[in-house]
Design an enzyme around this catalytic site. Sequence first.
Site, PDB file in Angstrom:
ATOM      1  CG  HIS A   1     -12.085   8.345  10.786  1.00  0.00           C
ATOM      2  ND1 HIS A   1     -12.746   7.871  11.902  1.00  0.00           N
ATOM      3  CD2 HIS A   1     -10.770   8.078  10.978  1.00  0.00           C
ATOM      4  CE1 HIS A   1     -11.860   7.333  12.723  1.00  0.00           C
ATOM      5  NE2 HIS A   1     -10.654   7.441  12.192  1.00  0.00           N
TER       6      HIS A   1
ATOM      7  N   GLY B   1       0.841  -1.202   0.000  1.00  0.00           N
ATOM      8  CA  GLY B   1       0.000   0.000   0.000  1.00  0.00           C
ATOM      9  C   GLY B   1       0.874   1.249   0.000  1.00  0.00           C
TER      10      GLY B   1
ATOM     11  CB  THR C   1      -9.430   3.686  16.766  1.00  0.00           C
ATOM     12  OG1 THR C   1      -8.362   3.655  15.838  1.00  0.00           O
ATOM     13  CG2 THR C   1      -8.966   4.273  18.075  1.00  0.00           C
TER      14      THR C   1
ATOM     15  CE  LYS D   1     -11.784   4.424   9.731  1.00  0.00           C
ATOM     16  NZ  LYS D   1     -10.601   3.648   9.367  1.00  0.00           N
TER      17      LYS D   1
ATOM     18  N   GLY E   1      -1.619  -2.391   9.699  1.00  0.00           N
ATOM     19  CA  GLY E   1      -2.298  -1.174  10.137  1.00  0.00           C
ATOM     20  C   GLY E   1      -3.662  -1.049   9.492  1.00  0.00           C
ATOM     21  CB  THR E   2      -5.204  -2.868   6.643  1.00  0.00           C
ATOM     22  OG1 THR E   2      -4.115  -2.578   5.795  1.00  0.00           O
ATOM     23  CG2 THR E   2      -6.506  -2.845   5.862  1.00  0.00           C
ATOM     24  CB  THR E   3      -8.912  -0.291  10.372  1.00  0.00           C
ATOM     25  OG1 THR E   3      -9.309   0.613   9.334  1.00  0.00           O
ATOM     26  CG2 THR E   3      -7.813   0.329  11.202  1.00  0.00           C
TER      27      THR E   3
ATOM     28  N   GLY F   1      -0.355   4.688  -1.035  1.00  0.00           N
ATOM     29  CA  GLY F   1      -1.465   5.306  -0.301  1.00  0.00           C
ATOM     30  C   GLY F   1      -0.984   6.369   0.678  1.00  0.00           C
TER      31      GLY F   1
HETATM   32  N1  LIG Z   1      -3.396   1.632  12.197  1.00  0.00           N
HETATM   33  C1  LIG Z   1      -3.391   2.971  12.095  1.00  0.00           C
HETATM   34  O1  LIG Z   1      -2.844   3.694  12.948  1.00  0.00           O
HETATM   35  C2  LIG Z   1      -4.062   3.610  10.901  1.00  0.00           C
HETATM   36  C3  LIG Z   1      -4.054   4.994  10.712  1.00  0.00           C
HETATM   37  C4  LIG Z   1      -4.656   5.531   9.569  1.00  0.00           C
HETATM   38  C5  LIG Z   1      -5.241   4.664   8.637  1.00  0.00           C
HETATM   39  N2  LIG Z   1      -5.267   3.324   8.872  1.00  0.00           N
HETATM   40  C6  LIG Z   1      -5.819   2.344   7.913  1.00  0.00           C
HETATM   41  O2  LIG Z   1      -4.852   2.115   6.890  1.00  0.00           O
HETATM   42  C7  LIG Z   1      -5.512   1.688   5.701  1.00  0.00           C
HETATM   43  C8  LIG Z   1      -5.017   2.539   4.514  1.00  0.00           C
HETATM   44  O3  LIG Z   1      -5.406   3.871   4.718  1.00  0.00           O
HETATM   45  P1  LIG Z   1      -4.960   5.035   3.720  1.00  0.00           P
HETATM   46  O4  LIG Z   1      -5.606   6.273   4.214  1.00  0.00           O
HETATM   47  O5  LIG Z   1      -3.496   5.005   3.517  1.00  0.00           O
HETATM   48  O6  LIG Z   1      -5.693   4.542   2.375  1.00  0.00           O
HETATM   49  P2  LIG Z   1      -5.309   4.873   0.865  1.00  0.00           P
HETATM   50  O7  LIG Z   1      -4.671   6.208   0.746  1.00  0.00           O
HETATM   51  O8  LIG Z   1      -6.531   4.551   0.056  1.00  0.00           O
HETATM   52  O9  LIG Z   1      -4.168   3.792   0.514  1.00  0.00           O
HETATM   53  C9  LIG Z   1      -4.414   2.417   0.428  1.00  0.00           C
HETATM   54  C10 LIG Z   1      -3.469   1.834  -0.625  1.00  0.00           C
HETATM   55  O10 LIG Z   1      -3.678   0.431  -0.648  1.00  0.00           O
HETATM   56  C11 LIG Z   1      -3.598  -0.066  -1.974  1.00  0.00           C
HETATM   57  N3  LIG Z   1      -4.729  -0.985  -2.170  1.00  0.00           N
HETATM   58  C12 LIG Z   1      -6.064  -0.683  -2.142  1.00  0.00           C
HETATM   59  N4  LIG Z   1      -6.792  -1.783  -2.391  1.00  0.00           N
HETATM   60  C13 LIG Z   1      -5.900  -2.793  -2.566  1.00  0.00           C
HETATM   61  C14 LIG Z   1      -6.030  -4.169  -2.881  1.00  0.00           C
HETATM   62  N5  LIG Z   1      -7.240  -4.721  -3.072  1.00  0.00           N
HETATM   63  N6  LIG Z   1      -4.912  -4.905  -2.998  1.00  0.00           N
HETATM   64  C15 LIG Z   1      -3.673  -4.346  -2.837  1.00  0.00           C
HETATM   65  N7  LIG Z   1      -3.484  -3.040  -2.549  1.00  0.00           N
HETATM   66  C16 LIG Z   1      -4.586  -2.282  -2.430  1.00  0.00           C
HETATM   67  C17 LIG Z   1      -3.700   1.118  -2.935  1.00  0.00           C
HETATM   68  O11 LIG Z   1      -2.519   1.210  -3.733  1.00  0.00           O
HETATM   69  P3  LIG Z   1      -2.415   0.671  -5.242  1.00  0.00           P
HETATM   70  O12 LIG Z   1      -3.745   0.850  -5.869  1.00  0.00           O
HETATM   71  O13 LIG Z   1      -1.319   1.494  -5.870  1.00  0.00           O
HETATM   72  O14 LIG Z   1      -2.006  -0.755  -5.083  1.00  0.00           O
HETATM   73  C18 LIG Z   1      -3.765   2.358  -2.028  1.00  0.00           C
HETATM   74  O15 LIG Z   1      -2.806   3.325  -2.382  1.00  0.00           O
HETATM   75  C19 LIG Z   1      -7.020   1.827   5.995  1.00  0.00           C
HETATM   76  O16 LIG Z   1      -7.512   0.558   6.376  1.00  0.00           O
HETATM   77  C20 LIG Z   1      -7.071   2.791   7.166  1.00  0.00           C
HETATM   78  O17 LIG Z   1      -8.217   2.629   7.975  1.00  0.00           O
HETATM   79  C21 LIG Z   1      -4.675   2.795   9.975  1.00  0.00           C
END
Ligand SMILES: NC(=O)c1ccc[n+]([C@@H]2O[C@H](COP(=O)([O-])OP(=O)(O)OC[C@H]3O[C@@H](n4cnc5c(N)ncnc54)[C@H](OP(=O)(O)O)[C@@H]3O)[C@@H](O)[C@H]2O)c1
Length: 267
Positions: free
Chosen positions: A155, A10, A166, A159, A99-101, A13
Site C-alpha cells: 500500500h 471522513g 483485506t 496507510k 470502510g475504515t480498516t 479524505g
Molecule cells: N473498505 C475499503 O474498501 C477501503 C478502501 C481504501 C481505504 N480504506 C480505509 O479507509 C480509511 C480512510 O482512508 P483514506 O485513504 O481516505 O484516509 P485519509 O485520506 O487520511 O482520510 C481520512 C479522513 O478521516 C478524517 N479523520 C482522521 N482522523 C479522524 C478522527 N480521529 N476523527 C474524525 N475524523 C478523522 C480526516 O478528516 P478531517 O481531519 O477533516 O476530519 C481525514 O480526511 C482507512 O482506514 C483506509 O484503510 C478502506
Amino acid sequence: MGRIKVAVAGASGKMGQASVSAIRSDTDLQLVGAVARRWAGRDLGEVMAGQPWGINCRADVQECLDADRPDVLVDFTHPEVGAQHALWALAKGARPVVGTTGLKKEDLAAIEEACEKSGLGAAVIANFSLGASLLARFAMEAARYFPEIEIIEMHHQDKVDAPSGTALHLAQELAARIHTVNRPASIERLPGVRGGAVNGIRIHSLRLPGVMARHTVVLGGPGQTIEITHDSTDRNAFMPGLIIAIKKVVALNRVVYDLAELLDDGP
Ligand SMILES: NC(=O)c1ccc[n+]([C@@H]2O[C@H](COP(=O)([O-])OP(=O)(O)OC[C@H]3O[C@@H](n4cnc5c(N)ncnc54)[C@H](OP(=O)(O)O)[C@@H]3O)[C@@H](O)[C@H]2O)c1
C-alpha cells in the site's frame, strides 16, 4: 420508499471525497450530511466543487446524526474512531457502513452487540472492490489443493494500519479453509517484520510511494506455485461495492463483513 439518506464521515479524505461523488451520482441515494473537521462550518459543495450543495460540514459525527438524520452513515476515517462512529450511528437509528480498516476485535464485538440490541444491521467491509472479492473466491478454490499459503500486501506509505484489513480478512478465511481444526483467528506479530500471521498464514506488508493497494496470495506446492493478485489503481474501484453496501444495509439486521455476502443475490 424514498431515497436513502446518507452521511459520510471522513468526507475530506481520499475515500471520503470519492464516496461523496459516487453517492451524489446515484439516483436512489441522497447525500444529506458530511463530517470533516478541517472543513467544519463550510458548505461541502463550495469546498469540493466551487458551488453550494446545501450540506454543512460538521465537526463531529454526533452533531451530523442529530442535525442531518441520515439513514446510513458511511465511515472512512481512522481506526481509533471508526467503531465509535458506528456505535453512535446505531444509537440514533442509522445503519453504519464502515470502510475504515484496522478496527480491533473488541470494536467489532461492540458493533455486533449494538446491532443485536437495536435490531439494525451494519456493514463493516475491509475492501469494497469487486476484484478483491473475486481474489478471495479464487484463492479459496486454490487452497483446496495448495494449503501452503503466504500473502503479500502493498500500500501507499500513508496507510496507518498493517497488515491491511483485506489481508487479515483473506488470511482468516483461508486459514479456516485449510485447517481441519478451526482454530480461533488471532494475529501473531512477527519480530522484525511489518506484517504478521493469522493461524500460520504469514502476511508481508510493504508501504511504498507509488503504490495504491495490491494483494497477492501465493500458494506453493511441490514443484509449482500459484500467485493470484488484485491491484487497485484508482479509488473508483471501491465505489460500486460501497453503493451496493449502502443499499443493502438498510434491510439487514446483523453485521456483514464480506462484500460477497451482499453480492450473492445481485446488486
Ligand atoms: N473498505 C475499503 O474498501 C477501503 C478502501 C481504501 C481505504 N480504506 C480505509 O479507509 C480509511 C480512510 O482512508 P483514506 O485513504 O481516505 O484516509 P485519509 O485520506 O487520511 O482520510 C481520512 C479522513 O478521516 C478524517 N479523520 C482522521 N482522523 C479522524 C478522527 N480521529 N476523527 C474524525 N475524523 C478523522 C480526516 O478528516 P478531517 O481531519 O477533516 O476530519 C481525514 O480526511 C482507512 O482506514 C483506509 O484503510 C478502506
